[in-house]
Motif scaffolding. Structure first.
Motif, mmCIF file in Angstrom:
data_model
loop_
_atom_site.group_PDB
_atom_site.id
_atom_site.type_symbol
_atom_site.label_atom_id
_atom_site.label_comp_id
_atom_site.label_asym_id
_atom_site.label_seq_id
_atom_site.Cartn_x
_atom_site.Cartn_y
_atom_site.Cartn_z
ATOM 1 N N GLN A 1 -20.659 2.848 18.468
ATOM 2 C CA GLN A 1 -20.290 3.693 17.876
ATOM 3 C C GLN A 1 -20.455 3.184 16.564
ATOM 4 N N ARG A 2 -21.286 2.625 15.560
ATOM 5 C CA ARG A 2 -21.973 1.714 14.337
ATOM 6 C C ARG A 2 -20.634 1.461 13.439
ATOM 7 N N ILE A 3 -19.719 1.315 14.108
ATOM 8 C CA ILE A 3 -17.964 0.970 13.529
ATOM 9 C C ILE A 3 -18.942 -0.464 12.746
ATOM 10 N N LEU A 4 -18.485 -0.752 11.473
ATOM 11 C CA LEU A 4 -18.951 -2.163 10.876
ATOM 12 C C LEU A 4 -17.010 -2.757 10.844
ATOM 13 N N ARG B 1 1.570 -4.510 9.307
ATOM 14 C CA ARG B 1 0.671 -4.115 8.474
ATOM 15 C C ARG B 1 0.680 -2.999 9.618
ATOM 16 N N LEU C 1 -12.107 1.731 1.274
ATOM 17 C CA LEU C 1 -12.945 1.736 1.179
ATOM 18 C C LEU C 1 -14.915 2.434 0.860
ATOM 19 N N ASN D 1 -15.341 -3.768 8.245
ATOM 20 C CA ASN D 1 -14.814 -4.254 7.056
ATOM 21 C C ASN D 1 -13.316 -4.474 6.610
ATOM 22 N N SER D 2 -12.747 -4.106 7.637
ATOM 23 C CA SER D 2 -10.947 -4.194 7.489
ATOM 24 C C SER D 2 -11.047 -4.555 8.886
ATOM 25 N N ALA E 1 -17.782 6.853 11.509
ATOM 26 C CA ALA E 1 -17.473 6.236 13.028
ATOM 27 C C ALA E 1 -15.751 5.830 13.252
ATOM 28 N N THR E 2 -15.840 5.793 12.301
ATOM 29 C CA THR E 2 -13.612 5.156 12.331
ATOM 30 C C THR E 2 -12.833 5.740 12.504
ATOM 31 N N SER F 1 -22.634 1.856 5.574
ATOM 32 C CA SER F 1 -21.569 1.800 5.201
ATOM 33 C C SER F 1 -21.142 2.775 5.552
ATOM 34 N N SER G 1 -20.468 4.189 9.444
ATOM 35 C CA SER G 1 -19.453 3.204 9.803
ATOM 36 C C SER G 1 -17.775 3.965 9.336
ATOM 37 N N LEU G 2 -17.681 4.378 8.481
ATOM 38 C CA LEU G 2 -16.739 4.897 7.826
ATOM 39 C C LEU G 2 -15.787 6.386 8.570
ATOM 40 N N ARG H 1 -14.614 2.368 -2.544
ATOM 41 C CA ARG H 1 -15.378 1.243 -3.374
ATOM 42 C C ARG H 1 -17.127 1.313 -3.171
ATOM 43 N N ASP I 1 -5.758 5.455 5.599
ATOM 44 C CA ASP I 1 -5.727 4.970 3.815
ATOM 45 C C ASP I 1 -6.501 3.585 3.574
ATOM 46 N N THR I 2 -7.002 2.780 4.674
ATOM 47 C CA THR I 2 -7.956 1.595 4.319
ATOM 48 C C THR I 2 -10.090 2.432 4.225
ATOM 49 N N ALA J 1 -12.854 8.350 15.976
ATOM 50 C CA ALA J 1 -12.713 7.163 16.786
ATOM 51 C C ALA J 1 -11.452 7.317 16.066
ATOM 52 N N VAL J 2 -10.513 6.838 15.111
ATOM 53 C CA VAL J 2 -9.067 6.797 15.108
ATOM 54 C C VAL J 2 -8.283 8.150 15.250
ATOM 55 N N GLU K 1 -8.077 -2.984 10.366
ATOM 56 C CA GLU K 1 -8.269 -1.980 10.726
ATOM 57 C C GLU K 1 -9.322 -1.375 11.781
ATOM 58 N N GLN K 2 -10.089 -1.281 11.192
ATOM 59 C CA GLN K 2 -11.423 -1.189 11.944
ATOM 60 C C GLN K 2 -11.569 -2.518 13.012
ATOM 61 N N THR L 1 -2.362 4.205 8.254
ATOM 62 C CA THR L 1 -3.328 2.719 7.691
ATOM 63 C C THR L 1 -4.420 2.861 7.647
ATOM 64 N N THR L 2 -5.023 3.390 8.705
ATOM 65 C CA THR L 2 -6.514 3.424 8.312
ATOM 66 C C THR L 2 -7.117 3.724 7.607
ATOM 67 N N LEU M 1 -9.658 -1.204 16.131
ATOM 68 C CA LEU M 1 -9.779 -0.291 17.641
ATOM 69 C C LEU M 1 -10.398 -0.761 19.267
#
Lengths: 138, 404
Positions: B247-250, B107, A73, B252-253, A44-45, A38, A41-42, A76, A68-69, A48-49, B255-256, A65-66, B259
């Motif tokens: 990119q190993r992006i899972l 959103r 995550l 979970n939302s 990398a997200t 996880s 992934s976060l 959590r 924030d999300t 990327a963004v 928003e992901q 938004t991304t 992409l």
């Protein structure tokens, strides 16, 4: 006869305890693996963004938004890690995972500020803190 | 020419309305985590859906009864009670997830928390149902849904390795996360073969006054429309596997997930994803709310139909309004739409045997389908579905806990 019955019961209890221990270790290890995946992934997200925003491919609304999300995550995941038994948290791998989560949380906060200020240089600097993940072929 | 135009419209709207919150979520998540390995599950689910919708359409066109009305007549209201209540609960969860998905789509474009958009989305769903006819709903939303073809364009332009993609159509066990892999396989089938679609499709045949002369059209729309529709779901999986996987992006939302279209469409990527998600979810929300009223009306013998004046079918109108209200209340609690979707679609598989078994009887009863009874192949598929569905029903709950 009585002795044999007792030893049977003890044997059963030990087997159950062993199974519970093995399952517990297994599920804890699984939980760690999940948290590690996880985090990757976060991270990398975020990269990327952030890069997409710098290239003008996504809007400020979307990156906000991304981020924030992603922060939600990550929060959590940090709570999940902290809720683990104290002895497992003293493990070096768990400590390093916690530290990496903390670093990403700081980068996310800094990125959010940079995006709000429309500061591309600060976004670029903060993205540099995020190591590029190792690619995985689908 | 008119028949051909209707046929083309039917096929196009079937393709356009195929993607919704369940198919987008499961395909995107599965692609990011397992690459192309679960393409076979989408293909299998697409074939099953095409077969079942063709049968549902045939039943309605020949008997002039929908599936629910025929089951009530043939087996009695007591038999109907369990599957209908189970379907009602799952449809309510799905409707909540669809409303949530549409709110998330807004959103992505406008910002603010998705809860803020739930009420406007629900109000719009109700307004569309209140003011539209069946063909306007089906054709309008289906045509708008063609925006989801952007996933097909994206998958094509990303040039995935053909041999690896082809290998994904062969079911193989993964070398990791077997439980999660199985959970996704079950969820993909559940997301595609939603029982509500069967009754909705049959009810549509009655609303549009289709008869035995439309059986060929029905076969083509079900086969070609659902077939190409499942191609759009496969395209979501392929795009996710090519873009997010390395990119190993899972996912979970949402928003992901959004992409995944950026590398192909640049600054239009998020917009296209949001439109696909929003229109897909909105269309499915309208269909689910409408189906809730169809099921209630057909089970209890009320006057039903969205083509009727609202006053003529007052109880029908009250039910679709009530269903929307209940789902809105549930969605506003802040439940995560993505999680709710993954749970609902897996649970859908649980009720599949309850739906398919009476179908098997009805499709072999000349009192309902006259000379158009099922072929042995059709019966074999239905029987296999009942058995596989029952087995999945036993394993899906533990999978839910371990895999989701």
């Amino acid at each position: 006869m009585q002795l044999s019955r007792n030893s049977h019961a003890v044997g059963c209890l030990l087997a159950v305890a062993f199974a519970a221990f093995v399952c517990g270790c297994g599920s804890q290890q699984q939980e760690f693996d999940k948290l590690r995946a996880s985090l990757t992934s976060l991270r990398a997200t975020t990269a990327a963004v952030g890069n997409a925003w710098l290239n003008g491919q996504v809007s400020t609304v979307y990156i906000r938004t991304t981020l924030d999300t992603t922060e939600a995550l990550l929060r959590r995941d940090r709570e999940t890690l902290l809720s683990m038994p104290p002895d497992s948290l003293s493990d070096p791998a768990a400590r390093s995972l916690g530290e990496a989560q903390g670093r990403l949380a700081r980068v996310l906060a800094a990125l959010s500020h940079a995006v709000e200020a429309n500061d591309a240089t600060a976004v670029r600097t903060n993205l540099a803190f995020i190591a590029a993940p190792r690619p995985r072929v689908p | 020419v008119k028949k051909l135009a209707n046929l083309m419209l039917g096929v196009t709207t079937s393709i356009g309305s195929f993607l919704e919150v369940g198919s987008i979520s499961t395909a995107a998540t599965a692609g990011a985590e397992f690459g192309f390995a679960l393409l076979w599950a989408i293909a299998l689910a697409g074939i099953i859906l095409a077969i079942l919708t063709e049968m549902s359409g045939r039943l309605s066109a020949v008997s002039r009864r929908t599936f629910v009305a025929a089951v009530r007549e043939r087996f009695g209201i007591h038999f109907l009670l369990v599957p209908i209540l189970a379907e009602a609960v799952i449809d309510l969860l799905l409707l909540t997830a669809e409303i949530g998905g549409a709110a998330v789509a807004i959103r992505l474009l406008i910002g603010l928390g998705f809860q803020w958009w739930i009420l406007p989305v629900s109000a719009l769903v109700w307004l569309v149902l209140w003011s539209s006819t069946f063909s306007l709903i089906e054709n309008g939303l289906g045509l708008l849904g063609c925006v989801t073809l952007c996933f097909v364009v994206s998958a094509w332009l990303l040039h995935p390795d053909v041999a690896t993609v082809a290998h994904g159509f062969v079911p193989t066990l993964p070398n990791r996360d077997l439980t999660r892999y199985a959970f996704f396989a079950v969820s993909i089938v559940g997301a595609t073969v939603s029982p509500y679609l069967l009754n909705f499709y049959g009810s549509g045949m009655i609303e549009e006054e289709s008869g035995e002369s439309d059986l060929a059209t029905n076969r083509i729309v079900a086969g070609v429309g659902m077939g190409f529709g499942s191609v759009t779901a496969m395209a979501v999986l392929v795009t996710s596997a090519v873009v997010l996987g390395p990119q190993r992006i899972l996912v979970n939302s949402y928003e992901q997930a959004a992409l995944m279209l950026v590398p192909t469409f640049g600054r239009y990527g998020v917009l296209l994803f949001a439109l696909s998600l929003g229109i897909g979810c909105f269309g499915a929300a309208v269909e689910l709310a409408l189906n809730g009223a169809y099921v209630a009306g057909q089970s209890l013998g009320w006057t039903w139909g969205v083509n009727r004046k609202r006053r003529e079918a007052a109880r029908f109108t009250v039910v679709f309004s009530g269903v929307i209200l209940a789902s809105t209340a549930l969605a506003m609690t802040g439940v995560d739409p993505l999680k709710l979707t993954l749970i609902s679609v897996a649970l859908t598989v649980v009720i599949m045997p309850l739906v398919v078994l009476p179908f098997l009887v009805l499709m072999n009863d000349p009192a309902y389908v006259k000379a158009h009874t099922n072929s042995p192949v059709g019966n074999g598929i239905l029987a296999a579905l009942t058995i596989v569905g029952a087995v999945l029903a036993v394993i899906v709950i533990p999978l839910e806990i371990l895999g989701s």
